[in-house]
Structures are given as structure tokens and as C-alpha cells.
Design a protein around this motif. Structure first.
Motif, mmCIF file in Angstrom:
data_model
loop_
_atom_site.group_PDB
_atom_site.id
_atom_site.type_symbol
_atom_site.label_atom_id
_atom_site.label_comp_id
_atom_site.label_asym_id
_atom_site.label_seq_id
_atom_site.Cartn_x
_atom_site.Cartn_y
_atom_site.Cartn_z
ATOM 1 N N LEU A 27 82.337 34.703 49.534
ATOM 2 C CA LEU A 27 82.133 36.061 49.065
ATOM 3 C C LEU A 27 83.406 36.882 49.218
ATOM 4 O O LEU A 27 83.770 37.676 48.358
ATOM 5 C CB LEU A 27 80.993 36.669 49.881
ATOM 6 C CG LEU A 27 80.268 37.847 49.272
ATOM 7 C CD1 LEU A 27 79.692 37.464 47.926
ATOM 8 C CD2 LEU A 27 79.163 38.277 50.204
ATOM 9 N N ARG A 30 85.853 36.933 46.469
ATOM 10 C CA ARG A 30 85.502 37.538 45.197
ATOM 11 C C ARG A 30 85.387 39.047 45.266
ATOM 12 O O ARG A 30 85.183 39.683 44.271
ATOM 13 C CB ARG A 30 84.132 37.038 44.758
ATOM 14 C CG ARG A 30 84.036 35.599 44.624
ATOM 15 C CD ARG A 30 82.826 35.346 43.802
ATOM 16 N NE ARG A 30 82.514 33.941 43.868
ATOM 17 C CZ ARG A 30 81.289 33.477 43.860
ATOM 18 N NH1 ARG A 30 80.290 34.309 43.778
ATOM 19 N NH2 ARG A 30 81.080 32.189 43.889
ATOM 20 N N SER A 31 85.369 39.611 46.439
ATOM 21 C CA SER A 31 85.102 41.040 46.470
ATOM 22 C C SER A 31 86.136 41.761 47.304
ATOM 23 O O SER A 31 87.014 41.160 47.912
ATOM 24 C CB SER A 31 83.693 41.291 47.006
ATOM 25 O OG SER A 31 83.666 40.969 48.370
ATOM 26 N N GLN A 98 77.013 40.442 46.259
ATOM 27 C CA GLN A 98 78.133 41.040 45.551
ATOM 28 C C GLN A 98 77.667 42.318 44.839
ATOM 29 O O GLN A 98 78.341 43.350 44.894
ATOM 30 C CB GLN A 98 78.677 40.037 44.543
ATOM 31 C CG GLN A 98 80.081 40.343 44.117
ATOM 32 C CD GLN A 98 80.735 39.111 43.507
ATOM 33 O OE1 GLN A 98 80.046 38.206 43.051
ATOM 34 N NE2 GLN A 98 82.039 39.081 43.495
#
Ligand SMILES: Nc1nc2c(ncn2[C@@H]2O[C@H](COP(=O)(O)OP(=O)(O)O)[C@@H](O)[C@H]2O)c(=O)[nH]1
Ligand SMILES: [Mg+2]
Lengths: 313, 132, 175
Positions: A27, A30-31, A98
Motif C-alpha cells: 500500500l 501506491r499512496s 487506498q
């Protein structure tokens, strides 16, 4: 500025806790958020297992605290704003976390400049394998490791490799330490994949399982295995021995040790993982008194016939 | 010349008549069949119920085996395959290259006479078919 | 104890005789006769009784290879030849009109043997007739509750026949 969020596991069993813990590594890639993990008790976002007593106890409490997000999982929860299905699928967990973090914790300004250099994920081979399978479930993704890249088109079950042929091998050797998993627009995927030859999802999964089987160490004992359907070995890019090993599984329930005897440990693990991942394997628990245990002998007669024909061992 | 054998109704009737005469005139014979070399039933005449298509396929196999056996044993061309039972005889032989004659007989007459009658019928059938 | 015997079956012209000739130590015994039906348009001869070839093992033991006639009217030979066999090779000719229906004939006829012993399927002439493909065959078998090996083969090549036998032995009960 990087936002930190604590993800709390409430009443989850050991296995699910491990899944979550490994997922937040991905995670982060991606963020714009850094995640902390609390394996017991609530966080700013909590995943609550309503099948457990401690989970049910926490549920009511958490729902009354508007600054916290509770995600129900299992059991009945009409009042849940967010829900996940059992069993936990990495894909859906990632997507939900997300979305929530974007929605509630990251301001517009932050999300614009939050690219603070790629972080890394410490994934085991098995986690990577599971991840690979999940990524094919939906969405379009780019997995990067330096200048190597794996592009994944979930809906159409295909992928492209950029870099040397053994990109996956390279990724595996690095224990996935520098692997980035990034969502990619379908249009961007098309462009990136334009000059590359596609590989089917099953072929990619097969390749990985067969070449990195030792990374997939798993509990394969106490069960028996049997093919549901004969695999298209040519399309999978399978090696010459795979037909023989699969044949062993084609008519009988075979124990891991039986397959191991014929195929060797490495191939036995790889093959069972590969077949299971592409949905061709049936599994059943070992009977208490396995009357048929050890059915596969190296076949004195058959090995003499093979010798005469000039094949195999 | 076409390699297929496709009997006209007329042709089949001619064959059946010849088989009928043969059965009537040969001591002990109660049925006769003509099949293609590859086991299709073409014509039959019988005094009792017969499963013609089954017997045709089996006769084709048996004669083919007899010919292979002769060949593998280093003997000259196979003339007949004869099965002797408690009740009688079953005889298979070629009609030209593309057909098989099967004759079923009781043990009334001598085997020698039976075989020579079979041989003669095969010749007649063969020349008749060549004419057709 | 089983006889050491493998059986090749499949429709006429698929390559049963060719397969046995490819691995037998001697020129196989053949029982070919002239074809007189539609088969004669593509092939002059057809097997009426059986093909027979042999492989001798190091200890002198013989492995016998039998080919059946292809046509259903010869199914009485199928019964005779399959008796006591170690395993069955079903060959399917992909250039025929309905290869999956052809396969069904042999699956059905040999169902008891396939359940109790072992079988492998070799599909020929795929180079010129790619459909149905191997996935279609596998899915078709799955509908019968079977996961038998399906391999693309050129039966004229010895190594393809050897591979069929090798894979077949893996499907069989240990001997
Ligand atoms: N082009 C092509 N020819 C094949 C293939 N497999 C078999 N054949 C040919 O097909 C014929 C098969 O004949 P045969 O072995 O007598 O068939 P049987 O009736 O099954 O015994 C032979 O002439 C082979 O050379 C293939 O994969 N491709
Ligand atoms: Mg043949």
C-alpha cells in the motif's frame, strides 16, 4: 508532508493479521500515506472481524467514533459503511484502504506532491506469488524493479515483461526488496505494452511457480491432489517433464510425498502451486487411514520399459 | 476405377440369387454371405436368422488374420480360413481382391467337397462382379 | 499379473499402425485389407483385425503393442485386444469432421478400462487442423469428469510415440 495512519486489526486471526501486515507494505508504494500496523486493537482505520468475540465487542464502540473508520469483516453488520468479504483478498483490501485514505486523510495539495521517492516492500516469494494472482483479478498494474517492469492487464488476463527474459527471476532473486506495485491507467498500459509480446496470466503464474518453487514452501502434506482438468502445457510454456508429472495427478489422488518421489521436492512444490493457482487442481484432506498411501512406486517394470524406449529415469 | 464398392439394388439381388442357389444345391450349407474386404455386409442368403453385419465384420477380421498368419509363417497365399465346431464348419475365403465369402455349413457332407464348392462359387461371384 | 501390453485405438487413418511401426523392434504384423468405403478416398488400406509389434526389455521380457481396427463395426476386436492391457493410447485425427465426437466413441467404449487402468490421448494433424485445440479437448474431457493427458503428436515421429507411452505409464497404476 507525509501522513501517517495506523491500521488496527481487531479480533483477526493470525493468518489474516499477517495478510494485512504484508499488504500495507504494498500500500505504501501506491499512496501518499505511511502506514503503521497495530496487530491488536483499533487504529485510525480498523478492520474488525465480526466472527470473533473481541471483534464484536469493539464494533459498537468504533462506530460511535466518527474520526475512526471501521471495516466490518465476517458476521452480520447492517450499520457498516465499509465491508470486506471473507476470505480476505489482497486486491479488495488494497483498493478499499487506498480509497478510504484518499477520501479522508489526504488533502488535494498533499496528494499532488506526495511522491517522496519509491518505498520498498519486503515480500516473501509466497506473498509475491499470491500478489501476482490477485493483481490479475482486476485492474491494470505495473510492477517495477529498477528498469525491469512487469505490466499486468487484470481483466484480459495477460501481462508483458520489459527487460531481460528472466525479469521475474530477477525480481525473485532480490527477494522483491525493491519492487514497486503501481496502478497504471489502461491507456498508459497499452502504450507501454505496445512493442512487447503478451504472456497469458496462467503462463506467467506457471513460469513463476515452476522457476521459484522453493520460494513457495508451503504446507502441502496431509492432503491429496488430483487434476481437475488437463493443462494446456504448450500454452503454459511447460517443460518436457511437466506432462509426466501431471499425468501422475490425472487419474488418482496423489500425496505430496508421492509426487515428490517422482518429481523431486522442487518440482513437486512448483507444480502443485502452479496447478492450484491456475485453478486446475483438486485438493482433499488426507484420510485418517490412508489405505492407498505410497501407491506410487518408481515402477520397476515401467522404468525398464522407459529405459528400453530411451526416455526418463 | 473407383475403389468404392457400392452395390445397386439390382447387383445385390443378383448376388443374393447366386448365394440362394448355392445354399440350395450344396450339401450341408445353410447360409452364405458376401462382405467387402473391410467388413461391410453386401449380400446374404440364409435358411435361419443371421446377424449379417456382425458376421461380415468378423469374417473380414478372421480372413485378414489368416492371411497375416500365412504370410508370417512363410507360406503361400492363404486360401481359406476354416473354423470347425461341434455342429459344423465356417469357411471364409476371398472373392477377388475386395470381397469375402463366408459359408456356414452343417457336418452333413465332406469338408473337401464343401471347400471346392466354396472355391467355385467365389470364382463365379468374382467373374460376375467383374462383368457388372 | 497384467500382460505387458499397450493398446492403440482411434478412428481409421489416424495413425495407429504408423505409431506401432515407429516403436516396434520388428516390422509389425499387420492385417490391412483394401478399404471399400469412403475411407478409400483418402487411404487404400485399413486394419481389419489388429496390428502387433513388440519391444524387448533388458531381461528378455516382452512388451506387446496392439493396434485395434478403428471402425465401430470391429468393436468385437476392441474387446478382445483390450483384455489384460496395461494402458490405452487413444489417437484422434483433428482433420476429421468432428474429432470430439470421435473421441467420445472410444471414451465410451473403453470407459471401464480407462477407469481401472490408464489412458492417454494423442491428437494428430494439428499442424494443418488446429481446431479444436488442446484446451477444447481438456474442457471436453472435464465434462466427462476426466483429466486424462492430451498431447499434440506427429505419430510418424518415434519420439512422439515414445512420449505418449511414457506419459501413459505415469497415468497407470504402478506395475
Ligand atoms: N500430415 C500428417 N500425417 C499424419 C500424421 N499422423 C499420421 N499421419 C499419416 O496418416 C496415415 C495413418 O495411417 P495408419 O497408420 O495406417 O492409420 P490407422 O488406420 O490408424 O492404422 C499415415 O500415412 C501417416 O503417415 C500427422 O500428424 N500429420
Ligand atoms: Mg491401421
Amino acid at each position: 508532508m507525509v501522513r501517517r495512519i495506523t491500521l488496527g486489526a481487531c479480533g483477526l486471526d493470525e493468518n489474516d493479521r499477517l495478510v494485512l501486515q504484508s499488504l500495507i507494505n504494498i500500500l505504501e508504494l501506491r499512496s501518499e500515506v505511511r502506514w503503521d500496523f497495530s496487530s491488536e486493537g483499533p487504529g485510525e482505520i480498523s478492520i474488525v472481524d465480526l466472527d470473533s468475540e473481541s471483534g464484536r465487542r469493539l464494533w459498537g464502540e468504533l462506530c460511535r467514533q466518527p474520526e475512526r473508520v471501521a471495516i466490518a469483516y465476517g458476521g452480520q453488520a447492517e450499520d457498516a459503511a465499509y465491508r470486506l468479504e471473507k476470505p480476505l483478498r489482497s486486491r479488495s483490501v488494497l483498493q478499499l484502504l487506498q480509497d478510504i485514505s484518499r477520501e479522508r486523510y489526504v488533502t488535494e495539495a498533499e496528494s499532488g506532491e506526495g511522491q517522496s521517492g519509491p518505498a520498498t516492500a519486503e515480500l516473501s516469494g509466497k506473498q509475491f506469488f499470491q500478489q501476482l494472482i490477485d493483481l490479475f483479478e482486476s485492474g491494470t498494474w505495473a510492477l517495477r524493479d529498477g528498469d525491469r517492469m512487469l505490466l499486468i492487464d487484470g481483466p484480459r488476463k495477460r501481462a508483458w515483461l520489459r527487460g531481460p527474459v528472466d525479469v521475474l527471476a530477477g525480481m525473485a532473486r532480490k527477494s522483491f526488496a525493491r519492487l514497486q506495485v503501481l496502478p497504471i491507467e489502461a491507456a498508459a498500459l497499452e502504450t507501454a505494452a505496445r512493442s512487447l509480446d503478451p504472456i497469458s496470466a496462467p503462463a506467467l503464474i506457471w513460469y513463476f511457480a515452476r522457476h521459484h518453487s522453493l520460494a513457495l514452501q508451503a504446507d502441502l502434506a496431509n492432503r491429496r491432489y488430483r487434476l481437475r482438468r488437463w493443462p494446456n502445457l504448450r500454452q503454459l510454456g511447460a517443460g518436457p517433464d511437466d506432462a509426466r508429472f501431471c499425468a501422475l495427478l490425472s487419474r488418482r489422488w496423489i500425496a505430496f510425498t508421492d509426487l515428490e518421489l517422482v518429481a523431486g521436492t522442487r518440482d513437486a512444490i512448483g507444480l502443485l502451486n502452479a496447478l492450484a493457482a491456475i485453478g486446475l487442481l483438486q485438493v482433499r484432506p488426507e484420510e485418517r487411514n490412508p489405505a492407498t498411501a505410497g501407491t506410487v512406486v518408481s515402477g520397476g517394470l515401467f522404468s525398464r520399459i522407459r529405459k528400453r524406449l530411451g526416455v526418463g529415469a | 476405377m473407383s475403389k468404392r464398392i457400392k452395390l445397386t439394388e439390382e447387383g445385390a439381388r443378383i448376388l443374393e440369387n447366386m448365394l440362394g442357389h448355392f445354399v440350395a444345391e450344396t450339401t450341408g450349407v445353410y447360409a452364405a454371405l458376401v462382405s467387402s474386404s473391410d467388413g461391410h455386409a453386401l449380400a446374404q442368403w440364409s435358411q435361419s436368422e443371421l446377424h449379417g453385419s456382425k458376421l461380415s465384420a468378423m469374417s473380414s477380421s478372421l480372413l485378414a488374420l489368416g492371411e497375416s498368419l500365412s504370410r508370417e509363417s512363410g507360406q503361400q497365399a492363404c486360401q481359406y480360413v476354416i473354423v470347425e465346431t461341434l455342429d459344423g464348419f465356417l469357411v471364409d475365403l476371398r472373392v477377388g481382391e475386395r470381397m469375402v465369402l463366408t459359408v456356414l455349413a452343417r457336418k452333413d457332407g465332406s469338408l473337401g467337397l464343401l471347400l471346392s464348392a466354396c472355391h467355385q462359387l467365389a470364382e463365379e461371384l468374382s467373374s460376375r462382379i467383374r462383368k457388372e | 499379473m497384467s500382460e505387458l501390453k499397450f493398446i492403440f485405438t482411434g478412428p481409421p487413418g489416424v495413425g495407429k499402425s504408423t505409431a506401432i511401426a515407429a516403436v516396434s523392434e520388428f516390422a509389425p504384423v499387420v492385417t490391412d485389407v483394401l478399404a471399400t468405403d469412403e475411407l478409400s478416398d483418402i487411404k487404400a488400406q485399413t486394419t481389419a483385425a489388429l496390428d502387433f509389434g513388440e519391444i524387448t526389455l533388458d531381461d528378455g521380457e516382452k512388451v506387446r503393442l496392439y493396434g485395434t481396427p478403428g471402425q465401430r463395426r470391429f468393436s468385437f476386436m476392441w474387446e478382445i485386444l483390450i483384455e489384460g492391457g496395461l494402458g490405452l493410447v487413444i489417437l484422434v485425427d483433428n482433420s476429421r469432421p468432428d474429432p470430439l465426437a470421435d473421441l467420445d466413441i472410444y471414451l465410451e467404449n473403453f470407459s471401464g478400462f480407462i477407469r481401472d487402468t490408464g489412458a492417454v490421448i494423442g491428437v494428430t494433424r494439428m499442424e494443418s487442423h488446429p481446431q479444436p485445440d488442446l484446451d477444447d479437448f481438456a474442457a471436453h474431457l472435464e465434462r466427462h469428469g476426466l483429466a486424462l493427458p492430451v498431447l499434440e503428436v506427429d505419430i510418424r515421429r518415434r519420439e512422439d510415440v515414445v512420449q505418449l507411452l511414457d506419459v501413459l505409464m505415469m497415468t497407470c497404476e504402478p506395475a
